[in-house]
Design an enzyme around this catalytic site. Structure first.
Site, PDB file in Angstrom:
ATOM      1  N   LYS A 195      18.317 -22.383  77.064  1.00 47.77           N
ATOM      2  CA  LYS A 195      17.235 -22.962  76.934  1.00 47.77           C
ATOM      3  C   LYS A 195      16.969 -23.262  75.462  1.00 47.77           C
ATOM      4  O   LYS A 195      16.282 -24.159  75.091  1.00 47.77           O
ATOM      5  CB  LYS A 195      16.057 -22.346  77.588  1.00 47.77           C
ATOM      6  CG  LYS A 195      15.700 -20.976  76.925  1.00 47.77           C
ATOM      7  CD  LYS A 195      14.590 -20.825  75.766  1.00 47.77           C
ATOM      8  CE  LYS A 195      14.466 -19.370  75.101  1.00 47.77           C
ATOM      9  NZ  LYS A 195      13.646 -19.628  74.198  1.00 47.77           N
ATOM     10  N   THR A 252       9.556 -23.399  76.232  1.00 46.71           N
ATOM     11  CA  THR A 252      10.229 -23.745  74.755  1.00 46.71           C
ATOM     12  C   THR A 252      10.327 -25.327  74.488  1.00 46.71           C
ATOM     13  O   THR A 252      10.571 -25.635  73.615  1.00 46.71           O
ATOM     14  CB  THR A 252      11.970 -22.905  75.019  1.00 46.71           C
ATOM     15  OG1 THR A 252      11.544 -21.780  75.335  1.00 46.71           O
ATOM     16  CG2 THR A 252      12.384 -22.958  73.330  1.00 46.71           C
TER      17      THR A 252
END
Length: 336
Positions: A195, A252
């Protein structure tokens, strides 16, 4: 169930300090001790004298139970350790602990990344550099400042030994910091590592002002890349679709609070990587993990075009614009 009255946190950056704050609020208040290992003398002095990490987490009053030290030998006496150094420094910290750490001490990996050079997941690094430790992984959608302030957060805590994992959950869990137990260490690790790379790509989309539709598409296709790699490494799909995978990806890739997304935004706006990195005091993990993630995927025959584009950009092999054109002109194909 094991008691962890003394918690050691290795790494005095924002995330390590936030987790020390959580640990100080958890457990039995009469017995709980929290020791925070830091590298910087000014951080050590500020935490011990003023109960604040003015360098990495300014403006947040820390629990007086948190005591900083610069000695790995001292912190190795803790009942359980949280490893919160940047991913590329985990091996060195493990070697520093090796002479004094008691066999079977739980070590909770809280960094997110893949080691450069070896292309190892951090649990593999731990097994090689500090085999006497009992590995566990903490990962999920969490910003350090929000956690330190006591805002509600939920994460995955993975450990192969359920009894130890449950004890760790109880040792650091509080109403506003909720660890969910899993036995899938690989799934928790892959989500956190990938991620960070994808968040740089989403930041570039934002910096280029390509719109919300493009960011949603990239996040979704990025999740497909994460899933392909995770399954190839033995992760469970439900872990990848949980807090440490999809949950962390959503956070994120959608907030400039993320160091990785904000770096991507700056790249998309035309700033150079050297200038962006030179202005930062905290590590942006995705920059260092991008090539390692792609190399790990290549060894398993996994295609990760978005991650590969990010790796090409941060290594200077492609400009931002050329990487975007390469992605947008890929052949049309089935979604699944």
């Amino acid at each position: 169930m094991r008691d962890f009255d003394h918690i050691g946190v290795i790494g005095g950056g924002a995330w390590g300090t936030a987790l020390a704050q959580v640990a100080a609020r958890a457990g039995n208040p009469a017995r709980r001790r929290v020791t925070l290992w830091v590298r910087e003398a000014e951080v050590l002095d500020a935490v011990n004298a003023h109960h604040e990490n003015k360098t990495f987490l300014p403006g947040i009053a820390l629990d007086p139970k948190i005591r900083a030290t610069g000695s790995l030998a001292e912190i190795s006496a803790a009942d359980a350790l949280l490893m919160v150094t940047p991913a590329q420094h985990v091996r060195a910290a493990c070697k520093g602990l090796a002479p004094t750490l008691a066999r079977g001490t739980p070590l909770l990996l809280c960094a997110k990344g893949v080691e450069e050079g070896t292309h190892m997941l951090l649990t593999d690094v731990l097994a090689e550099a500090l085999p006497r430790a009992l590995p566990a992984v903490l990962s999920g959608p969490s910003f350090a400042a929000e956690v330190a302030r006591g805002l509600p957060t939920a994460v995955t805590l993975a450990c192969a030994e359920e009894e130890t994992g449950t004890a760790l959950v109880n040792a650091i869990g509080i109403p506003t910091f909720r660890p969910y137990y899993s036995s899938d260490l690989i799934g928790a690790e892959v989500g956190g590592a990938v991620k960070n790379v994808l968040a740089i790509a989403c930041g570039i989309v934002e910096g280029k002002k390509f719109g919300a539709s493009a960011r949603a598409a990239l996040t979704t296709r990025g999740f497909a890349e994460m899933t392909r790699l995770g399954l190839a490494l033995g992760a469970r799909p439900e872990t990848l679709a949980g807090l440490s995978g999809l949950g962390d990806l959503v956070l994120t890739c959608n907030s400039p609070q993320s160091r990785n997304m904000s770096l991507g935004m700056a790249l998309g706006e035309g700033k150079s990587l050297a200038d962006i990195m030179g202005a930062r005091i905290s590590v942006t993990e995705g920059v260092f993990s991008a090539t390692a993630v792609c190399a790990l995927a290549a060894t398993h025959g996994i295609e990760m075009p978005i991650s590969e584009a990010v790796a090409a950009i941060v290594t200077g092999k492609a400009s931002v614009d050329d990487a975007i054109v390469a992605l947008l002109t890929r052949p049309f194909k089935s979604e699944h």
